[in-house]
Design a protein around this motif. Structure first.
Motif, PDB file in Angstrom:
ATOM      1  N   SER A   1       0.818  -1.207   0.000  1.00 53.79           N
ATOM      2  CA  SER A   1       0.000   0.000   0.000  1.00 53.79           C
ATOM      3  C   SER A   1       0.844   1.246   0.000  1.00 53.79           C
ATOM      4  CB  SER A   1      -0.906   0.026   1.225  1.00 53.79           C
ATOM      5  OG  SER A   1      -1.675   1.213   1.221  1.00 53.79           O
ATOM      6  N   SER A   2       0.316   2.280  -0.644  1.00 49.62           N
ATOM      7  CA  SER A   2       1.010   3.569  -0.607  1.00 49.62           C
ATOM      8  C   SER A   2       0.632   4.309   0.673  1.00 49.62           C
ATOM      9  CB  SER A   2       0.662   4.389  -1.841  1.00 49.62           C
ATOM     10  OG  SER A   2      -0.726   4.333  -2.054  1.00 49.62           O
ATOM     11  N   ARG A   3      -0.384   3.802   1.376  1.00 50.51           N
ATOM     12  CA  ARG A   3      -0.796   4.425   2.636  1.00 50.51           C
ATOM     13  C   ARG A   3      -0.147   3.677   3.787  1.00 50.51           C
ATOM     14  NH1 ARG A   3      -6.694   4.375   1.190  1.00 50.51           N
ATOM     15  NH2 ARG A   3      -7.098   3.776   3.318  1.00 50.51           N
ATOM     16  N   ASP A   4       0.381   4.438   4.748  1.00 56.65           N
ATOM     17  CA  ASP A   4       1.111   3.793   5.829  1.00 56.65           C
ATOM     18  C   ASP A   4       0.484   4.126   7.184  1.00 56.65           C
ATOM     19  OD1 ASP A   4       2.997   2.271   7.073  1.00 56.65           O
ATOM     20  OD2 ASP A   4       4.530   3.823   7.097  1.00 56.65           O
ATOM     21  N   GLY A   5      -0.840   4.104   7.240  1.00 55.71           N
ATOM     22  CA  GLY A   5      -1.501   4.451   8.494  1.00 55.71           C
ATOM     23  C   GLY A   5      -1.718   3.239   9.383  1.00 55.71           C
ATOM     24  N   LEU A   6      -1.880   3.495  10.658  1.00 53.75           N
ATOM     25  CA  LEU A   6      -2.161   2.419  11.614  1.00 53.75           C
ATOM     26  C   LEU A   6      -3.461   1.717  11.261  1.00 53.75           C
ATOM     27  CD1 LEU A   6      -1.202   4.008  15.039  1.00 53.75           C
ATOM     28  CD2 LEU A   6      -0.227   1.959  13.997  1.00 53.75           C
ATOM     29  N   PHE A   7      -4.454   2.499  10.831  1.00 58.21           N
ATOM     30  CA  PHE A   7      -5.751   1.933  10.485  1.00 58.21           C
ATOM     31  C   PHE A   7      -5.608   0.931   9.339  1.00 58.21           C
ATOM     32  CE2 PHE A   7      -9.602   2.100   7.821  1.00 58.21           C
ATOM     33  CZ  PHE A   7     -10.508   1.573   8.717  1.00 58.21           C
ATOM     34  N   ASP A   8      -4.818   1.309   8.321  1.00 58.94           N
ATOM     35  CA  ASP A   8      -4.629   0.425   7.164  1.00 58.94           C
ATOM     36  C   ASP A   8      -3.920  -0.864   7.579  1.00 58.94           C
ATOM     37  OD1 ASP A   8      -5.609   2.317   5.073  1.00 58.94           O
ATOM     38  OD2 ASP A   8      -3.941   3.508   5.825  1.00 58.94           O
ATOM     39  N   ARG A   9      -2.918  -0.718   8.439  1.00 60.96           N
ATOM     40  CA  ARG A   9      -2.195  -1.895   8.919  1.00 60.96           C
ATOM     41  C   ARG A   9      -3.113  -2.814   9.731  1.00 60.96           C
ATOM     42  NH1 ARG A   9       3.376  -1.830   8.763  1.00 60.96           N
ATOM     43  NH2 ARG A   9       4.230   0.013   7.776  1.00 60.96           N
ATOM     44  N   ALA A  10      -3.934  -2.200  10.584  1.00 64.81           N
ATOM     45  CA  ALA A  10      -4.850  -2.980  11.410  1.00 64.81           C
ATOM     46  C   ALA A  10      -5.866  -3.720  10.543  1.00 64.81           C
ATOM     47  CB  ALA A  10      -5.566  -2.072  12.407  1.00 64.81           C
ATOM     48  N   ARG A  11      -6.379  -3.033   9.528  1.00 69.28           N
ATOM     49  CA  ARG A  11      -7.325  -3.685   8.619  1.00 69.28           C
ATOM     50  C   ARG A  11      -6.671  -4.853   7.890  1.00 69.28           C
ATOM     51  NH1 ARG A  11     -11.007  -0.643   4.343  1.00 69.28           N
ATOM     52  NH2 ARG A  11     -11.687  -2.769   3.924  1.00 69.28           N
ATOM     53  N   GLY A  12      -5.398  -4.667   7.522  1.00 66.86           N
ATOM     54  CA  GLY A  12      -4.662  -5.745   6.863  1.00 66.86           C
ATOM     55  C   GLY A  12      -4.533  -6.955   7.767  1.00 66.86           C
ATOM     56  N   ARG A  13      -4.224  -6.698   9.037  1.00 64.37           N
ATOM     57  CA  ARG A  13      -4.107  -7.805  10.000  1.00 64.37           C
ATOM     58  C   ARG A  13      -5.450  -8.507  10.200  1.00 64.37           C
ATOM     59  NH1 ARG A  13      -0.240  -4.762  12.495  1.00 64.37           N
ATOM     60  NH2 ARG A  13      -1.694  -3.755  13.907  1.00 64.37           N
ATOM     61  N   MET A  14      -6.524  -7.706  10.258  1.00 60.39           N
ATOM     62  CA  MET A  14      -7.854  -8.290  10.432  1.00 60.39           C
ATOM     63  C   MET A  14      -8.229  -9.175   9.246  1.00 60.39           C
ATOM     64  SD  MET A  14      -9.788  -5.071  12.203  1.00 60.39           S
ATOM     65  CE  MET A  14     -11.332  -5.442  11.412  1.00 60.39           C
ATOM     66  N   ALA A  15      -7.755  -8.811   8.075  1.00 57.69           N
ATOM     67  CA  ALA A  15      -8.043  -9.611   6.877  1.00 57.69           C
ATOM     68  C   ALA A  15      -7.172 -10.865   6.837  1.00 57.69           C
ATOM     69  CB  ALA A  15      -7.820  -8.780   5.622  1.00 57.69           C
ATOM     70  N   GLY A  16      -6.161 -10.916   7.728  1.00 60.16           N
ATOM     71  CA  GLY A  16      -5.313 -12.106   7.809  1.00 60.16           C
ATOM     72  C   GLY A  16      -3.939 -11.957   7.191  1.00 60.16           C
ATOM     73  N   SER A  17      -3.560 -10.726   6.834  1.00 63.45           N
ATOM     74  CA  SER A  17      -2.260 -10.558   6.175  1.00 63.45           C
ATOM     75  C   SER A  17      -1.111 -10.844   7.147  1.00 63.45           C
ATOM     76  CB  SER A  17      -2.118  -9.152   5.603  1.00 63.45           C
ATOM     77  OG  SER A  17      -1.953  -8.214   6.639  1.00 63.45           O
ATOM     78  N   ASP A  18       0.011 -11.265   6.586  1.00 60.98           N
ATOM     79  CA  ASP A  18       1.174 -11.621   7.395  1.00 60.98           C
ATOM     80  C   ASP A  18       2.153 -10.467   7.541  1.00 60.98           C
ATOM     81  OD1 ASP A  18       1.050 -14.830   7.682  1.00 60.98           O
ATOM     82  OD2 ASP A  18       0.208 -14.204   5.770  1.00 60.98           O
ATOM     83  N   GLU A  19       2.092  -9.524   6.619  1.00 64.58           N
ATOM     84  CA  GLU A  19       2.992  -8.372   6.682  1.00 64.58           C
ATOM     85  C   GLU A  19       2.396  -7.242   5.853  1.00 64.58           C
ATOM     86  OE1 GLU A  19       7.660  -7.190   5.894  1.00 64.58           O
ATOM     87  OE2 GLU A  19       7.175  -9.294   6.154  1.00 64.58           O
ATOM     88  N   TYR A  20       2.953  -6.048   6.032  1.00 62.23           N
ATOM     89  CA  TYR A  20       2.444  -4.853   5.354  1.00 62.23           C
ATOM     90  C   TYR A  20       3.658  -4.118   4.809  1.00 62.23           C
ATOM     91  CZ  TYR A  20      -0.741  -0.817   4.891  1.00 62.23           C
ATOM     92  OH  TYR A  20      -1.528   0.199   4.423  1.00 62.23           O
ATOM     93  N   LEU A  21       3.715  -3.962   3.509  1.00 62.87           N
ATOM     94  CA  LEU A  21       4.857  -3.312   2.874  1.00 62.87           C
ATOM     95  C   LEU A  21       4.372  -2.026   2.220  1.00 62.87           C
ATOM     96  CD1 LEU A  21       7.804  -4.318   2.621  1.00 62.87           C
ATOM     97  CD2 LEU A  21       7.250  -5.121   0.339  1.00 62.87           C
ATOM     98  N   THR A  22       5.090  -0.935   2.476  1.00 65.11           N
ATOM     99  CA  THR A  22       4.671   0.353   1.923  1.00 65.11           C
ATOM    100  C   THR A  22       5.290   0.583   0.554  1.00 65.11           C
ATOM    101  OG1 THR A  22       4.849   1.082   4.204  1.00 65.11           O
ATOM    102  CG2 THR A  22       4.303   2.733   2.616  1.00 65.11           C
ATOM    103  N   LYS A  23       4.474   1.112  -0.368  1.00 62.10           N
ATOM    104  CA  LYS A  23       4.981   1.470  -1.693  1.00 62.10           C
ATOM    105  C   LYS A  23       5.442   2.926  -1.655  1.00 62.10           C
ATOM    106  CE  LYS A  23       1.150   0.194  -4.036  1.00 62.10           C
ATOM    107  NZ  LYS A  23       0.279  -0.215  -5.160  1.00 62.10           N
ATOM    108  N   PRO A  24       6.431   3.334  -2.407  1.00 64.88           N
ATOM    109  CA  PRO A  24       7.220   2.450  -3.284  1.00 64.88           C
ATOM    110  C   PRO A  24       8.196   1.600  -2.468  1.00 64.88           C
ATOM    111  CG  PRO A  24       8.067   4.699  -3.335  1.00 64.88           C
ATOM    112  CD  PRO A  24       6.851   4.721  -2.467  1.00 64.88           C
ATOM    113  N   PHE A  25       8.230   0.317  -2.750  1.00 63.77           N
ATOM    114  CA  PHE A  25       9.130  -0.582  -2.017  1.00 63.77           C
ATOM    115  C   PHE A  25      10.494  -0.608  -2.699  1.00 63.77           C
ATOM    116  CE2 PHE A  25       6.204  -2.968  -4.767  1.00 63.77           C
ATOM    117  CZ  PHE A  25       7.094  -3.427  -5.721  1.00 63.77           C
ATOM    118  N   THR A  26      11.509  -0.967  -1.931  1.00 63.84           N
ATOM    119  CA  THR A  26      12.838  -1.131  -2.515  1.00 63.84           C
ATOM    120  C   THR A  26      13.030  -2.606  -2.844  1.00 63.84           C
ATOM    121  OG1 THR A  26      13.860  -1.577  -0.385  1.00 63.84           O
ATOM    122  CG2 THR A  26      13.758   0.736  -1.074  1.00 63.84           C
TER     123      THR A  26
END
Length: 133
Positions: free
Chosen positions: A86-111
């Motif tokens: 995601s290009s968004r790096d908010g706590l809310f976005d990360r929390a939603r990702g975890r709730m959906a079952g994601s294992d990690e959250y990588l911010t774009k643009p990634f290296t």
């Protein structure tokens, strides 16, 4: 980092992101499967059985949260690590990702390094489980 032979899926509606991820992963020896959105991905996952899945959050039709949740609800696919992009790096976005079952959250643009590190840290766990089953 030896990632040779690992199968990595990248789901993103941006051609630029798919291409750059594909280049970084291919240089590291990964086999790369690309998908343009969640529906495209779900059709391909069954055929390709990726070791790690990267999924963009903001996509048309089926967003990253929905795609991740569908993968994690499927008993055959649920061990596969899913990393949100995601290009968004908010706590809310990360929390939603975890709730959906994601294992990690990588911010774009990634290296290249952050992408390969994420693959390396998850592939061993998910890949071994998937191969054993």
């Amino acid at each position: 980092m030896d990632l040779a032979g690992l199968k990595v899926m990248v789901i993103d509606d941006s051609n630029t992101i798919r291409r750059s991820a594909e280049i970084f992963l291919a240089q590291a020896g990964c086999e790369v499967v690309l998908a343009e959105d969640g529906f495209d991905a779900l059709a391909k996952i069954a055929d390709h059985h990726p070791d790690v899945i990267f999924v963009d959050i903001m996509m048309p039709r089926l967003d990253g949260y929905q795609t991740c949740a569908l993968i994690k609800k499927n008993p055959r696919l649920s061990p596969t690590p899913v990393i949100m992009l995601s290009s968004r790096d908010g706590l809310f976005d990360r929390a939603r990702g975890r709730m959906a079952g994601s294992d990690e959250y990588l911010t774009k643009p990634f290296t290249k390094d952050s992408l390969l590190r994420a693959v390396a840290s998850h592939a061993r766990r998910g890949g071994d489980a998937a191969r054993a089953g």
